[in-house]
Design an enzyme around this catalytic site. Sequence first.
Site, PDB file in Angstrom:
ATOM      1  N   CYS A   2       0.945  -1.167  -0.032  1.00  0.00           N
ATOM      2  CA  CYS A   2      -0.078  -0.111   0.053  1.00  0.00           C
ATOM      3  C   CYS A   2       0.917   1.137  -0.148  1.00  0.00           C
ATOM      4  CB  CYS A   2      -0.939   0.299   1.278  1.00  0.00           C
ATOM      5  SG  CYS A   2      -2.204  -1.032   1.383  1.00  0.00           S
ATOM      6  N   TRP A  74      -2.426  -2.930  -1.630  1.00  0.00           N
ATOM      7  CA  TRP A  74      -1.990  -4.382  -1.615  1.00  0.00           C
ATOM      8  C   TRP A  74      -3.175  -4.954  -0.778  1.00  0.00           C
ATOM      9  CZ3 TRP A  74      -0.309  -8.295   1.490  1.00  0.00           C
ATOM     10  CH2 TRP A  74       0.031  -9.371   0.789  1.00  0.00           C
ATOM     11  N   ASN A  98      -1.938   2.750   5.443  1.00  0.00           N
ATOM     12  CA  ASN A  98      -0.994   1.740   5.239  1.00  0.00           C
ATOM     13  C   ASN A  98      -0.545   0.889   6.266  1.00  0.00           C
ATOM     14  OD1 ASN A  98       2.575   1.784   4.260  1.00  0.00           O
ATOM     15  ND2 ASN A  98       1.540   0.290   3.991  1.00  0.00           N
ATOM     16  N   GLY A  99      -0.784  -0.242   6.434  1.00  0.00           N
ATOM     17  CA  GLY A  99      -0.515  -0.843   7.473  1.00  0.00           C
ATOM     18  C   GLY A  99      -1.573  -2.160   7.859  1.00  0.00           C
ATOM     19  N   GLU A 479      17.295 -18.388  -5.857  1.00  0.00           N
ATOM     20  CA  GLU A 479      16.637 -17.265  -6.780  1.00  0.00           C
ATOM     21  C   GLU A 479      16.331 -17.332  -7.909  1.00  0.00           C
ATOM     22  OE1 GLU A 479      16.035 -14.405  -5.699  1.00  0.00           O
ATOM     23  OE2 GLU A 479      16.619 -12.909  -7.183  1.00  0.00           O
ATOM     24  N   LYS A 483      12.475 -16.077  -9.236  1.00  0.00           N
ATOM     25  CA  LYS A 483      12.338 -15.306 -10.133  1.00  0.00           C
ATOM     26  C   LYS A 483      11.291 -15.574 -11.121  1.00  0.00           C
ATOM     27  CE  LYS A 483      13.621 -12.488  -8.804  1.00  0.00           C
ATOM     28  NZ  LYS A 483      14.291 -11.720  -7.538  1.00  0.00           N
ATOM     29  N   GLU A 486       7.860 -16.036  -9.766  1.00  0.00           N
ATOM     30  CA  GLU A 486       7.007 -14.473  -9.557  1.00  0.00           C
ATOM     31  C   GLU A 486       6.930 -13.668 -10.794  1.00  0.00           C
ATOM     32  OE1 GLU A 486      10.754 -12.197  -7.645  1.00  0.00           O
ATOM     33  OE2 GLU A 486       8.995 -12.078  -6.682  1.00  0.00           O
ATOM     34  N   HIS A 502      16.954 -36.980  -2.977  1.00  0.00           N
ATOM     35  CA  HIS A 502      16.498 -37.248  -1.844  1.00  0.00           C
ATOM     36  C   HIS A 502      15.039 -36.957  -2.202  1.00  0.00           C
ATOM     37  CE1 HIS A 502      19.958 -38.417   0.256  1.00  0.00           C
ATOM     38  NE2 HIS A 502      20.634 -37.393  -0.244  1.00  0.00           N
ATOM     39  N   LYS A 602       5.969  -4.798  -3.786  1.00  0.00           N
ATOM     40  CA  LYS A 602       7.409  -4.385  -3.663  1.00  0.00           C
ATOM     41  C   LYS A 602       7.707  -4.469  -2.243  1.00  0.00           C
ATOM     42  CE  LYS A 602      11.434  -3.298  -5.653  1.00  0.00           C
ATOM     43  NZ  LYS A 602      11.983  -4.721  -6.000  1.00  0.00           N
TER      44      LYS A 602
END
Length: 607
Positions: A2, A74, A98-99, A479, A483, A486, A502, A602
Amino acid sequence: MCGIVGLVGETAAAPRLIEGLRRLEYRGYDSTGVATIFDKQIAICRAAGKLINLEGLIEKSPIYGNIGIGHTRWATHGVPSSINAHPHATESVAVVHNGIIENFSSLKSMLESEGHKFCSDTDSEVIPKLIHHLLEQGHEPIEAVAAALKKLKGAFALGIIFAGYENLLIGARRGSPLAVGSNEKESFLASDAFAMAPFTRTVSYLEEGDCAVLRPGITEIFDGKNRTVNRISHESEHDEEMANKSGYQHFMEKEIHEQPRVIRDTLNSYYNSSGGKVFLPNNSEDLFDFDQLYITACGTSFYAGLTARYWMESIARIPVIVDIASEFRYRGSPLNKNGTALFISQSGETADTLAALNFAKNHGQKIISVVNVAESTMARESDLVLPTRAGIEIGVASTKAFTTQLVALACFSIGLAMRRGSISEKDGARLANLLEQLPVLTSDLLKNINRFTQIADELSEVKTVLYLGRGSSYPIALEGALKLKEISYIHAEGYAAGEMKHGPIALIEEGTPVIFLAPSSPLFDKTASNIQEAAARGARVILLSDQKGINELDGLIYKSIEMPEADEFIAPILYTIPIQLLAYYTAVCKGTDVDQPRNLAKSVTVE
Ligand code: F6R
């Protein structure tokens, strides 16, 4: 997570609120909205989805007024819809938040019992209802806000305006960031100074519990005890260039291509090329006397921490425990007395990492943080900041922030190792010299893009991709998988190559793409055996290695990306570039929203 913006001045607010929101959209894009005061009344426009939808609505039915607040959401409580979009308002007050308000249920029941009706499923709607309730009881706006803030539990940054008050904007912060700034005739607040950059470059950051009263050209700040306070003003470094894509199709593409430069900038903060030496900030000597280090972060920053563990343990000989921030503080982990904990974050505002930092601080740990946003809460809460110089990162998927974190952490490892005598000055200079080659090596990798697009075309057709690597290539495999997931929404798993047998090997069937990260290193032969095992089960092996590695495995591999021969110390940084490019071009091929992938934001400022 947000973004909020607000302004009070002498010219039309709505277009400038939209401009501010455009710069905050990276914080969430489930819905947007603005509210202004015009003719003593609150005017509101809200839309589900991205800012462009709100712009369309405002174009058809403009909203007027020289004071206003805006929000990009968001979603946490309630689906993304125009009803749940902010601002939330009554006829007397409008609020952007925001929160998360943790005690919203009990406040809502109290307000409902007083006859207030709620329309949304959000936690935030209790805030204007509560302020309205207090105004009805005869409080003036500033008093009503102060009284309401005392009743709120949880995290918030707020922007508040009042019907009948065209010169009064109130901001408040607890837990979520909020910057304020003024020019001669106007005052602004925003979650990020970047949103205010077109209007003012001089900004101050509210501290925990602060409240700001903004009038045209004047900003007053009060602390939690209602005392007037001065918060240091900063000249924000944001320029127009940062807000546009500079000819690239996406911010993510631009940010991938900025890496040679920002790696150099970050290196320059720790390395003196004329002296050939890495230096640690020398005012922090007592911070470096630890026998064990806790590293904590989230997401991509967590993978930077996992990579750093290989460096710190092998060259500085320090045992390192790396943990995910949302787990760390609930594990009941015994922390060394007077120990040191290191936190990694691009934004410096991630709620889980910040909470873990505070937990460590409260348990007597000294705090070091690797942070990209210099004015962030995490930077302010730390005993020592190791900066990254990535510049603003707008693409939601982190790229340049990650490689610069790696550079800062590699330098830190060298500096610690030399200080502790676990490597000689000569070895330290050799390692630093390897880092110095990165701007050129990464720049070369970014030149021949076709080889990535061809493989990406094929990846865009599949359902699952495995990424495997050993040693410091293992976190880069993680990573790579993150990437791809997402931004292309393709299922991907990163694993330590030796762990494949395994369990994950069961995922391999005829044609499954398995991407191996295998730089020449003492572990190469071990990875080669895992490549044999994958190929024997029908995997399409895509090998990232140098020419020697590729030649050795010729016959087993389906496709390869040739990497320069690189010392294993810098290999994880170098091998990050191809995995970013593969994810990026796969997403482009699939036509997904690369810079604003679904469900993400983000800066994750809620737990
Ligand atoms: C992934 C990504 C996230 C962030 C994570 C932590 O591409 O960007 O996983 O790395 O949300 O964010 P910071 O580093 O701001 O604490």
